[in-house]
Design a protein around this motif. Structure first.
Motif, short mmCIF file in Angstrom:
data_model
loop_
_atom_site.label_atom_id
_atom_site.label_comp_id
_atom_site.label_asym_id
_atom_site.label_seq_id
_atom_site.Cartn_x
_atom_site.Cartn_y
_atom_site.Cartn_z
N VAL A 1 -24.41 70.91 79.24
CA VAL A 1 -25.59 71.23 78.42
C VAL A 1 -25.19 72.16 77.28
O VAL A 1 -25.59 71.99 76.12
CB VAL A 1 -26.70 71.87 79.27
CG1 VAL A 1 -27.83 72.37 78.40
CG2 VAL A 1 -27.23 70.87 80.29
N ALA A 2 -24.33 73.16 77.61
CA ALA A 2 -23.90 74.12 76.59
C ALA A 2 -23.15 73.39 75.47
O ALA A 2 -23.36 73.68 74.29
CB ALA A 2 -23.02 75.19 77.22
N GLN A 3 -22.29 72.44 75.85
CA GLN A 3 -21.55 71.69 74.83
C GLN A 3 -22.50 70.86 73.99
O GLN A 3 -22.36 70.76 72.78
CB GLN A 3 -20.51 70.76 75.48
CG GLN A 3 -19.35 71.49 76.12
CD GLN A 3 -18.68 72.46 75.17
OE1 GLN A 3 -18.27 72.08 74.08
NE2 GLN A 3 -18.60 73.74 75.56
N TYR B 1 -22.61 70.75 85.08
CA TYR B 1 -23.80 70.34 84.32
C TYR B 1 -24.14 71.39 83.26
O TYR B 1 -24.41 71.07 82.10
CB TYR B 1 -24.97 70.14 85.28
CG TYR B 1 -26.30 69.98 84.60
CD1 TYR B 1 -26.64 68.78 83.98
CD2 TYR B 1 -27.22 71.02 84.56
CE1 TYR B 1 -27.86 68.62 83.34
CE2 TYR B 1 -28.45 70.88 83.93
CZ TYR B 1 -28.75 69.68 83.33
OH TYR B 1 -29.95 69.54 82.69
N ALA B 2 -24.07 72.68 83.66
CA ALA B 2 -24.39 73.77 82.72
C ALA B 2 -23.44 73.74 81.53
O ALA B 2 -23.86 73.88 80.38
CB ALA B 2 -24.30 75.11 83.45
N LEU B 3 -22.14 73.53 81.80
CA LEU B 3 -21.16 73.46 80.71
C LEU B 3 -21.47 72.29 79.79
O LEU B 3 -21.37 72.39 78.57
CB LEU B 3 -19.75 73.34 81.27
CG LEU B 3 -19.18 74.59 81.94
CD1 LEU B 3 -17.81 74.30 82.55
CD2 LEU B 3 -19.05 75.73 80.93
N LEU C 1 -25.53 71.49 73.31
CA LEU C 1 -26.25 72.36 72.37
C LEU C 1 -25.33 72.90 71.27
O LEU C 1 -25.80 73.57 70.35
CB LEU C 1 -26.88 73.54 73.12
CG LEU C 1 -28.02 73.19 74.08
CD1 LEU C 1 -28.45 74.40 74.88
CD2 LEU C 1 -29.22 72.63 73.31
N VAL D 1 -22.67 75.13 71.47
CA VAL D 1 -22.47 76.58 71.49
C VAL D 1 -21.16 77.01 70.84
O VAL D 1 -21.07 78.08 70.26
CB VAL D 1 -22.49 77.16 72.93
CG1 VAL D 1 -23.89 77.18 73.46
CG2 VAL D 1 -21.57 76.40 73.83
N ASP D 2 -20.13 76.13 70.91
CA ASP D 2 -18.83 76.52 70.36
C ASP D 2 -18.93 76.82 68.87
O ASP D 2 -18.17 77.62 68.35
CB ASP D 2 -17.79 75.43 70.62
CG ASP D 2 -17.26 75.53 72.04
OD1 ASP D 2 -17.18 76.66 72.54
OD2 ASP D 2 -16.95 74.49 72.63
#
Lengths: 390, 79
Positions: free
Chosen positions: A42-44, A38-40, A46, A48-49
């Motif tokens: 959310v990061a995607q 789930y954290a990954l 947002l 982040v890459d």
């Protein structure tokens, strides 16, 4: 020796059994997997890459809106580029200063434009045009933003050059055997000749429009009755459609295609050119920083190229209102009567052969001692104001 | 988990409803906390130009630590 070995083995087995019996580890392992996934996610989400890929002192900017599928006009994606953070900060400051100048609109203010510097210089400047005799102007605004310089040009005399004719023959479309009409050929209003622009999309209503310059119509283009037509070489003039919307400040009209002919995303050039999307304001800043040029195909002067002189420009030379979000590029030779309505464009670096991105519209030209350019509304300004895009 | 062992003083369906409610609440808390952690890391990495792998390492390590710590609390709560 053998004893200790057995003991350690037994104790290890016991710990494993304890863990399994507790049922804790497997459950918590599963929970870690789930929440981690789930954290990954959310990061995607947002993005982040985008900024994690940036090098030291770099920031990502969106340079263009491009159709990922060239045949699907509604498939837009963002083009991203990494630029020096210091350059980005200077350009953003210059945009702010320019906005402040335009909003304050001091007496004598005739317009201004942002001119980003190169990536190595990490600077930007604002070029301001004022009518003569305003020495206090510089003191008021210069040094207001650190790292942004102000170039004040005193404009002594503005000539109205709209009525000059230079004896060029407009380029008419050869034939209308294809229903798709390319951009860059002459179109006709009840009053004059202008250049037909490429297809303009309205994502809100999912409509496609023919476009040209609004000032090509008499007084103000009227959506009740004004029509746009297309002169054909050695043949009858054909009708393209009625004016659907007129935007005098941006100087464009959107024309609904009548039955037979449709607007196209190709430009009438010797080599096939296809419009794949448009530049953003920062995308134009990036072009200036890299000394890239713009091109256009007008119905009268044909294909020309020129350097970009300023973006996010405000012009208050003509009419009672100021025009925002303008691009200044090229020189006086790049535009003449009948070229209004053409678009300025630049090759899409990541696209296929012949793919281009639109910078903006070409509506007018201006010159006075020291300055000479073509100007018109930026494509990004049309998107921000009305949602339209090329 | 101890919370899921049948409670003899109440009926079985009451026990499962309660357990399901507890699991749902815990899941919600997990998601909220993890979202907060991701947002914090994103904001931190926007300010600093650390390499990409440190972001993912901190992201997963943080989640692992959170799960381990809360698992210990929860088992001691319900023991």
């Amino acid at each position: 020796m053998e004893n200790t070995h057995t003991e350690s083995l037994v104790s290890r087995l016991a710990t494993i059994r304890d863990r399994v019996e507790a049922g804790m580890d497997r459950r918590e392992f599963l929970r870690t997997l789930l929440t981690g996934g789930y954290a990954l996610g959310v990061a995607q989400f947002l993005g982040v890459d985008d900024f994690l890929a940036a090098g030291d002192g770099e920031v990502p900017i969106v340079t263009a809106l491009v159709r990922s599928d060239p045949d699907d006009p509604w498939s837009l994606e963002e083009r991203i580029r990494y630029v020096p953070a210091a350059w980005y900060a200077a350009v953003e400051k210059a945009f702010e200063l320019n906005e402040l100048l335009a909003r304050t609109a001091l007496t004598g203010y005739l317009g201004s434009a942002v001119v980003p510097g190169s990536y190595t210089s990490e600077t930007a400047s604002v070029s301001v045009g004022i009518s003569s005799g305003l020495g206090s102007f510089r003191e008021t605004f210069d040094g207001l933003f650190e790292g942004v310089s102000l170039d004040v040009e005193t404009i002594i005399d503005i000539e109205d050059i709209d009525d000059e004719h230079e004896g060029f023959e407009p380029r008419f479309v050869d034939s209308v055997s294809s229903a798709d009409i390319p951009s860059g050929v002459a179109c006709e209003t009840p009053r004059s000749i202008a250049t037909l622009g490429p297809v303009l999309y309205d994502p809100n209503t999912r409509e496609e429009f023919f476009v040209t310059a609004e000032h090509a119509f008499e007084d103000e283009a009227d959506s009740n009755g004004d029509r746009l037509s297309l002169p054909v070489e050695g043949s009858e003039t054909v009708e393209l459609g009625p004016v659907e919307r007129a935007h005098p400040i941006e100087d464009i009209v959107a024309v609904t295609p009548a039955d037979r002919y449709r607007p196209s995303n190709t430009i009438d050039t010797p080599t096939p050119t296809r419009i794949r999307g448009q530049f953003t304001r920062l995308g134009l800043a990036d072009l200036i920083a890299r000394d890239e040029e713009l091109e256009k195909v007008g119905a009268v002067t044909g294909h020309t190229t020129g350097a970009i002189q300023g973006i996010d420009a405000v012009t208050c030379f003509t009419d009672e209102f100021c025009r925002r979000g303008q691009i200044r590029w090229g020189g006086e030779m790049d535009l003449t009567d009948g070229d209004s309505g053409s678009v300025s464009y630049h090759a899409d670096p990541d696209g296929e052969e012949g793919d281009v991105l639109v910078a903006g519209f070409n509506n007018a030209r201006t010159w006075w001692p020291g300055q000479s350019y073509v100007w018109g509304v930026g494509a990004y300004e049309l998107t921000e104001t009305y949602g339209y895009y090329f | 988990m101890a919370s899921e062992t049948p409670d003899r003083s109440s009926t079985r369906s009451d026990g499962t409803t309660k357990a399901a409610a507890i699991t749902a609440v815990r899941l919600m808390i997990d998601l909220v906390v993890v979202t907060g952690w991701v947002v914090f890391l994103v904001l931190f990495f926007l300010q600093n130009t650390w390499p990409r792998w440190t972001f993912y390492l901190l992201l997963i390590a943080g989640v692992g630590l959170y799960v381990t710590v809360t698992a210990a609390w929860r088992s001691s709560d319900t023991a």
